[in-house]
Design a protein around this motif. Structure first.
Motif, mmCIF file in Angstrom:
data_model
loop_
_atom_site.group_PDB
_atom_site.id
_atom_site.type_symbol
_atom_site.label_atom_id
_atom_site.label_comp_id
_atom_site.label_asym_id
_atom_site.label_seq_id
_atom_site.Cartn_x
_atom_site.Cartn_y
_atom_site.Cartn_z
ATOM 1 N N ALA A 156 12.697 -16.323 -8.022
ATOM 2 C CA ALA A 156 11.751 -15.280 -7.612
ATOM 3 C C ALA A 156 11.887 -14.013 -8.437
ATOM 4 O O ALA A 156 11.077 -13.101 -8.305
ATOM 5 C CB ALA A 156 11.952 -14.948 -6.123
ATOM 6 N N GLY A 157 12.929 -13.950 -9.285
ATOM 7 C CA GLY A 157 13.118 -12.763 -10.114
ATOM 8 C C GLY A 157 13.653 -11.561 -9.377
ATOM 9 O O GLY A 157 13.587 -10.442 -9.884
ATOM 10 N N TRP A 158 14.188 -11.765 -8.172
ATOM 11 C CA TRP A 158 14.743 -10.633 -7.429
ATOM 12 C C TRP A 158 15.931 -10.050 -8.189
ATOM 13 O O TRP A 158 16.792 -10.804 -8.674
ATOM 14 C CB TRP A 158 15.193 -11.076 -6.040
ATOM 15 N N PRO A 159 16.018 -8.731 -8.336
ATOM 16 C CA PRO A 159 17.081 -8.096 -9.136
ATOM 17 C C PRO A 159 18.417 -8.060 -8.385
ATOM 18 O O PRO A 159 18.910 -7.010 -7.978
ATOM 19 C CB PRO A 159 16.527 -6.704 -9.395
ATOM 20 N N ILE A 160 19.003 -9.240 -8.231
ATOM 21 C CA ILE A 160 20.273 -9.407 -7.521
ATOM 22 C C ILE A 160 21.376 -9.586 -8.552
ATOM 23 O O ILE A 160 21.268 -10.418 -9.465
ATOM 24 C CB ILE A 160 20.215 -10.626 -6.590
ATOM 25 N N HIS A 161 22.435 -8.805 -8.424
ATOM 26 C CA HIS A 161 23.578 -8.887 -9.343
ATOM 27 C C HIS A 161 24.867 -9.053 -8.551
ATOM 28 O O HIS A 161 24.989 -8.557 -7.426
ATOM 29 C CB HIS A 161 23.663 -7.635 -10.216
ATOM 30 N N GLY A 162 25.811 -9.753 -9.134
ATOM 31 C CA GLY A 162 27.116 -9.931 -8.515
ATOM 32 C C GLY A 162 28.147 -9.020 -9.164
ATOM 33 O O GLY A 162 28.091 -8.747 -10.361
ATOM 34 N N ALA A 163 29.086 -8.545 -8.346
ATOM 35 C CA ALA A 163 30.258 -7.823 -8.850
ATOM 36 C C ALA A 163 31.483 -8.576 -8.326
ATOM 37 O O ALA A 163 31.801 -8.487 -7.138
ATOM 38 C CB ALA A 163 30.265 -6.375 -8.369
ATOM 39 N N MET A 164 32.104 -9.354 -9.190
ATOM 40 C CA MET A 164 33.249 -10.171 -8.786
ATOM 41 C C MET A 164 34.505 -9.313 -8.863
ATOM 42 O O MET A 164 34.930 -8.892 -9.941
ATOM 43 C CB MET A 164 33.368 -11.413 -9.672
ATOM 44 N N ILE A 165 35.099 -9.056 -7.703
ATOM 45 C CA ILE A 165 36.215 -8.115 -7.590
ATOM 46 C C ILE A 165 37.525 -8.878 -7.598
ATOM 47 O O ILE A 165 37.763 -9.724 -6.732
ATOM 48 C CB ILE A 165 36.096 -7.292 -6.292
ATOM 49 N N TYR A 166 38.378 -8.561 -8.538
ATOM 50 C CA TYR A 166 39.678 -9.243 -8.623
ATOM 51 C C TYR A 166 40.683 -8.577 -7.670
ATOM 52 O O TYR A 166 40.286 -7.917 -6.712
ATOM 53 C CB TYR A 166 40.115 -9.319 -10.081
#
Length: 301
Positions: A156-166
């Motif tokens: 759908a092109g939704w502007p979803i981003h992940g932030a993978m936290i260590y």
């Protein structure tokens, strides 16, 4: 230029407590709090400290209608989704993990991007490196939640981003996490029962995690992209425990092997720091040596 409106979930958590004051320097912030806080339940001290500087909306993310109402009230430009259960209890019940971490995340995504009249330009959701092996309920639920986020982003092109936290640490971390537990024993000069401690983690100070989120906020990233917030180096749990004992100098020692290891735990986790630097122009700046020294010398550590 107008300041962006940022909606933050998980506002009572460890990372949010460090994030909110710095986020307020560059954005207008609305906290999405549990409904009970809107009905008179006392706010946590960390939220009370900033309450006069933020707006608040109230919902239970497990309920889509309440979540959609809260998002409409906040009308955010950007969203940071930190809320989750199981961070300190990775083998929580499956039903709890699914309702909070999976359904709750999907409800938030839909509330942000399916509603008419909203223009959410970015949603950053916190991820965990444990998703890769998904060997406990918490990690598996986070992996499932991200699978839906990635699906929506790519179809759908939704502007979803992940932030993978260590492996985050820092002042005022809950006492049942590894570093606060080891530091408490080291300050008391007591032995510290632990697993073999051979697992190697990428340790990142909470102030650096905050910097990573701020660098991701507004970054030009394709939908579905994830940045990894870590230092790009790994150190074993046992080495960290020994360092805390050396820094405190109160006697005692770690007791590796006194506790059983968690089943399926990954032997090593390291962030791809080079790729993150290329994506958002950010690197962690606090070394583990400096971060542990700060913690030992801090009254709130």
């Amino acid at each position: 230029m107008n300041r962006p409106r940022v909606l933050l979930t998980g506002a009572t958590g460890f990372i949010a407590r460090a994030l909110i004051p710095r986020l307020l320097d560059q954005a207008d912030v609305t906290l999405l709090l549990l409904e009970e806080f809107g009905s008179g339940a006392p706010l946590p001290a960390t939220v009370r400290a900033v309450r006069s500087r933020v707006d608040a909306v109230y919902a239970d993310l497990r309920n889509y209608q309440l979540t959609a109402r809260a998002v409409r009230q906040a009308r955010p430009d950007r969203v940071i989704h930190l809320a989750a259960v199981g961070v300190d209890d990775p083998f929580l019940s499956v039903s709890t993990a699914l309702s909070h971490n999976v359904s709750g995340t999907i409800n938030l995504l839909r509330a942000c991007f399916e509603a008419d009249g909203l223009d959410v330009q970015q949603l950053i959701t916190a991820r965990t490196p444990g998703e890769r092996s998904a060997m406990n309920v918490y990690a598996a639920s986070k992996a499932a939640a991200w699978a839906f986020g990635e699906m929506y982003a790519r179809t759908a092109g939704w502007p979803i981003h992940g932030a993978m936290i260590y492996q985050t640490y820092g002042p005022e971390q809950p006492p049942n996490f590894f570093i606060p537990s080891a530091l408490r024993a080291a300050r008391a000069g007591e032995e510290f029962p632990m697993t073999t401690g051979t697992q190697e983690k990428d340790w990142i100070h909470v102030d650096d995690v905050v910097g990573g989120f701020l660098a991701t906020l507004g970054a030009d990233l394709p939908p579905g992209e994830t940045v990894e917030l870590g230092c790009g180096r790994s150190v074993s749990l046992l080495a960290v425990a020994h360092q805390l004992y050396d820094l405190t100098g109160k006697g005692g020692r770690p007791r590796p092997g006194a506790l059983p290891s968690r089943p399926g735990e990954e032997p090593q986790q390291i962030a791809d720091a080079e790729r993150t630097a290329a994506l958002i122009g950010w690197r962690a700046g606090i070394s583990l040596n400096d971060g542990l020294a700060r913690l030992v010398n801090s009254p709130g550590g």
